[in-house]
Design a protein around this motif. Structure first.
Motif, PDB file in Angstrom:
ATOM      1  N   TYR A 188       0.844  -1.208   0.000  1.00 53.93           N
ATOM      2  CA  TYR A 188       0.000   0.000   0.000  1.00 53.93           C
ATOM      3  C   TYR A 188       0.873   1.248   0.000  1.00 53.93           C
ATOM      4  N   SER A 189       0.467   2.220  -0.817  1.00 56.57           N
ATOM      5  CA  SER A 189       1.107   3.526  -0.837  1.00 56.57           C
ATOM      6  C   SER A 189       0.039   4.579  -1.142  1.00 56.57           C
ATOM      7  N   PRO A 190       0.086   5.746  -0.496  1.00 58.90           N
ATOM      8  CA  PRO A 190      -0.892   6.811  -0.762  1.00 58.90           C
ATOM      9  C   PRO A 190      -0.536   7.613  -2.016  1.00 58.90           C
ATOM     10  N   TYR A 191      -0.141   6.917  -3.061  1.00 60.38           N
ATOM     11  CA  TYR A 191       0.259   7.559  -4.319  1.00 60.38           C
ATOM     12  C   TYR A 191      -0.987   7.998  -5.085  1.00 60.38           C
ATOM     13  N   LYS A 192      -0.984   9.246  -5.535  1.00 60.70           N
ATOM     14  CA  LYS A 192      -2.141   9.788  -6.253  1.00 60.70           C
ATOM     15  C   LYS A 192      -1.688  10.479  -7.534  1.00 60.70           C
ATOM     16  N   LEU A 193      -2.251  10.041  -8.656  1.00 54.10           N
ATOM     17  CA  LEU A 193      -1.992  10.682  -9.945  1.00 54.10           C
ATOM     18  C   LEU A 193      -3.019  10.194 -10.961  1.00 54.10           C
ATOM     19  N   ALA A 194      -3.744  11.149 -11.554  1.00 54.04           N
ATOM     20  CA  ALA A 194      -4.753  10.836 -12.574  1.00 54.04           C
ATOM     21  C   ALA A 194      -5.716   9.767 -12.061  1.00 54.04           C
ATOM     22  N   GLU A 195      -5.771   8.609 -12.726  1.00 50.23           N
ATOM     23  CA  GLU A 195      -6.724   7.558 -12.333  1.00 50.23           C
ATOM     24  C   GLU A 195      -6.369   6.910 -10.997  1.00 50.23           C
ATOM     25  N   ILE A 196      -5.108   7.022 -10.594  1.00 46.51           N
ATOM     26  CA  ILE A 196      -4.640   6.336  -9.389  1.00 46.51           C
ATOM     27  C   ILE A 196      -4.850   7.233  -8.169  1.00 46.51           C
ATOM     28  N   THR A 197      -5.770   6.851  -7.297  1.00 48.20           N
ATOM     29  CA  THR A 197      -6.025   7.615  -6.068  1.00 48.20           C
ATOM     30  C   THR A 197      -5.267   7.024  -4.877  1.00 48.20           C
ATOM     31  N   ASN A 198      -4.822   5.781  -4.978  1.00 49.10           N
ATOM     32  CA  ASN A 198      -3.869   5.168  -4.043  1.00 49.10           C
ATOM     33  C   ASN A 198      -3.337   3.905  -4.697  1.00 49.10           C
ATOM     34  N   PHE A 199      -2.187   3.464  -4.256  1.00 50.33           N
ATOM     35  CA  PHE A 199      -1.551   2.283  -4.828  1.00 50.33           C
ATOM     36  C   PHE A 199      -1.748   1.107  -3.887  1.00 50.33           C
ATOM     37  N   SER A 200      -2.342   0.026  -4.400  1.00 51.63           N
ATOM     38  CA  SER A 200      -2.486  -1.195  -3.595  1.00 51.63           C
ATOM     39  C   SER A 200      -2.435  -2.412  -4.512  1.00 51.63           C
ATOM     40  N   THR A 201      -1.663  -3.404  -4.100  1.00 53.55           N
ATOM     41  CA  THR A 201      -1.537  -4.649  -4.850  1.00 53.55           C
ATOM     42  C   THR A 201      -1.425  -5.817  -3.881  1.00 53.55           C
ATOM     43  N   ILE A 202      -1.756  -7.008  -4.386  1.00 55.36           N
ATOM     44  CA  ILE A 202      -1.481  -8.250  -3.674  1.00 55.36           C
ATOM     45  C   ILE A 202      -0.399  -8.963  -4.469  1.00 55.36           C
ATOM     46  N   GLN A 203       0.623  -9.439  -3.773  1.00 58.12           N
ATOM     47  CA  GLN A 203       1.817  -9.942  -4.461  1.00 58.12           C
ATOM     48  C   GLN A 203       2.205 -11.312  -3.940  1.00 58.12           C
ATOM     49  N   GLY A 204       2.521 -12.210  -4.853  1.00 60.93           N
ATOM     50  CA  GLY A 204       3.028 -13.531  -4.499  1.00 60.93           C
ATOM     51  C   GLY A 204       4.508 -13.639  -4.834  1.00 60.93           C
ATOM     52  N   ASN A 205       5.278 -14.246  -3.937  1.00 60.70           N
ATOM     53  CA  ASN A 205       6.726 -14.390  -4.119  1.00 60.70           C
ATOM     54  C   ASN A 205       7.132 -15.848  -3.954  1.00 60.70           C
ATOM     55  N   ILE A 206       8.080 -16.294  -4.766  1.00 62.62           N
ATOM     56  CA  ILE A 206       8.597 -17.651  -4.644  1.00 62.62           C
ATOM     57  C   ILE A 206      10.079 -17.642  -4.999  1.00 62.62           C
ATOM     58  N   GLY A 207      10.890 -18.288  -4.159  1.00 55.36           N
ATOM     59  CA  GLY A 207      12.329 -18.266  -4.416  1.00 55.36           C
ATOM     60  C   GLY A 207      13.105 -19.008  -3.352  1.00 55.36           C
ATOM     61  N   LEU A 208      14.317 -18.507  -3.050  1.00 55.62           N
ATOM     62  CA  LEU A 208      15.232 -19.177  -2.135  1.00 55.62           C
ATOM     63  C   LEU A 208      15.782 -18.198  -1.102  1.00 55.62           C
ATOM     64  N   ARG A 209      16.088 -18.721   0.079  1.00 55.98           N
ATOM     65  CA  ARG A 209      16.788 -17.976   1.125  1.00 55.98           C
ATOM     66  C   ARG A 209      18.077 -18.733   1.460  1.00 55.98           C
ATOM     67  N   TRP A 210      19.185 -17.975   1.568  1.00 54.94           N
ATOM     68  CA  TRP A 210      20.481 -18.593   1.829  1.00 54.94           C
ATOM     69  C   TRP A 210      21.086 -17.935   3.071  1.00 54.94           C
ATOM     70  N   HIS A 211      21.395 -18.749   4.082  1.00 53.90           N
ATOM     71  CA  HIS A 211      22.057 -18.244   5.293  1.00 53.90           C
ATOM     72  C   HIS A 211      23.564 -18.218   5.052  1.00 53.90           C
ATOM     73  N   ILE A 212      24.144 -17.042   5.278  1.00 54.25           N
ATOM     74  CA  ILE A 212      25.537 -16.788   4.907  1.00 54.25           C
ATOM     75  C   ILE A 212      26.448 -16.962   6.115  1.00 54.25           C
ATOM     76  N   ASN A 213      27.528 -17.725   5.962  1.00 52.08           N
ATOM     77  CA  ASN A 213      28.515 -17.905   7.033  1.00 52.08           C
ATOM     78  C   ASN A 213      29.331 -16.629   7.243  1.00 52.08           C
TER      79      ASN A 213
END
Length: 213
Positions: A188-213
């Motif tokens: 969410y962001s209160p971004y406003k410009l023309a048709e956009i009165t605020n910014f909101s999206t639902i996002q899916g993420n898939i990947g890897l996490r690596w613990h570093i020594n």
């Protein structure tokens, strides 16, 4: 003599018990190094006013971050990424201040967040599946471009952004430093410009996490 032997045995038992506790604690603390890096592929669906501007799901995105575990279950970090929204309208007549324009509109919005994060893991690090919740707060660069044929309306600005997230980490082995990561987050962001009165999206993420020594 017998009393001295018993005292010696009791001391040895206490020493062994303390050593065992310290060994267990050390083993638990050393499941993985506290510093980790993640990289994910991201898909985002526009919601609300953003959908009025571009109603297509964005398959052009990625996310990366660094995290440091303060305890077995609490971590802090920073993350960034990129998401590109694109939509092309059929030719239509659009009213403007200078008069009506007949044009095919090409609408784009590129979003680059930079967020500080805090994460809580619901299980210990040696679990088979590690569910977590996190919150990201920071700013995002919004690059807005709307093309009217050869003409373009542009805006590039930084806006506040909040991003709660739910996800899971699945280790490739009990003490493996490499984990599979999947999550869903709301942006969410209160971004406003023309048709956009605020910014909101639902996002899916898939990947890897690596613990570093």
């Amino acid at each position: 003599m017998k009393r001295n032997i018993m005292k010696l045995i009791n001391v040895k038992i206490w020493i062994l018990a303390i050593a065992a506790c310290l060994a267990v604690q050390a083993a638990s603390a050393q499941v993985r190094p506290p510093l980790s890096f993640n990289f994910n592929y991201s898909i985002a669906q526009p919601l609300g006013a953003v959908k009025n501007y571009s109603d297509k799901t964005s398959f052009r995105g990625w996310q990366a971050g660094l995290q440091y575990m303060l305890t077995d279950q609490v971590g802090v970090g920073i993350k960034s990424g990129f998401q590109d929204f694109y939509y092309r309208t059929p030719r239509a007549v659009y009213p403007t201040k200078s008069g009506d324009i007949s044009a095919v509109q090409t609408r784009t919005l590129q979003v680059i967040p930079v967020l500080a994060t805090v994460q809580y893991q619901f299980t210990k690090p040696d679990a088979v599946v590690i569910p977590y919740a996190s919150l990201g707060l920071g700013v995002a660069n919004m690059n807005y471009e709307k093309y009217w044929g050869m003409f373009v309306d542009k805006d590039n600005s930084w806006q506040f952004m909040a991003s709660p997230e739910l996800g899971i980490n699945i280790p490739f082995g009990k003490a493996s430093p490499l984990l599979f990561n999947a999550s869903v987050q709301y942006n969410y962001s209160p971004y406003k410009l023309a048709e956009i009165t605020n910014f909101s999206t639902i996002q899916g993420n898939i990947g890897l996490r690596w613990h570093i020594n």
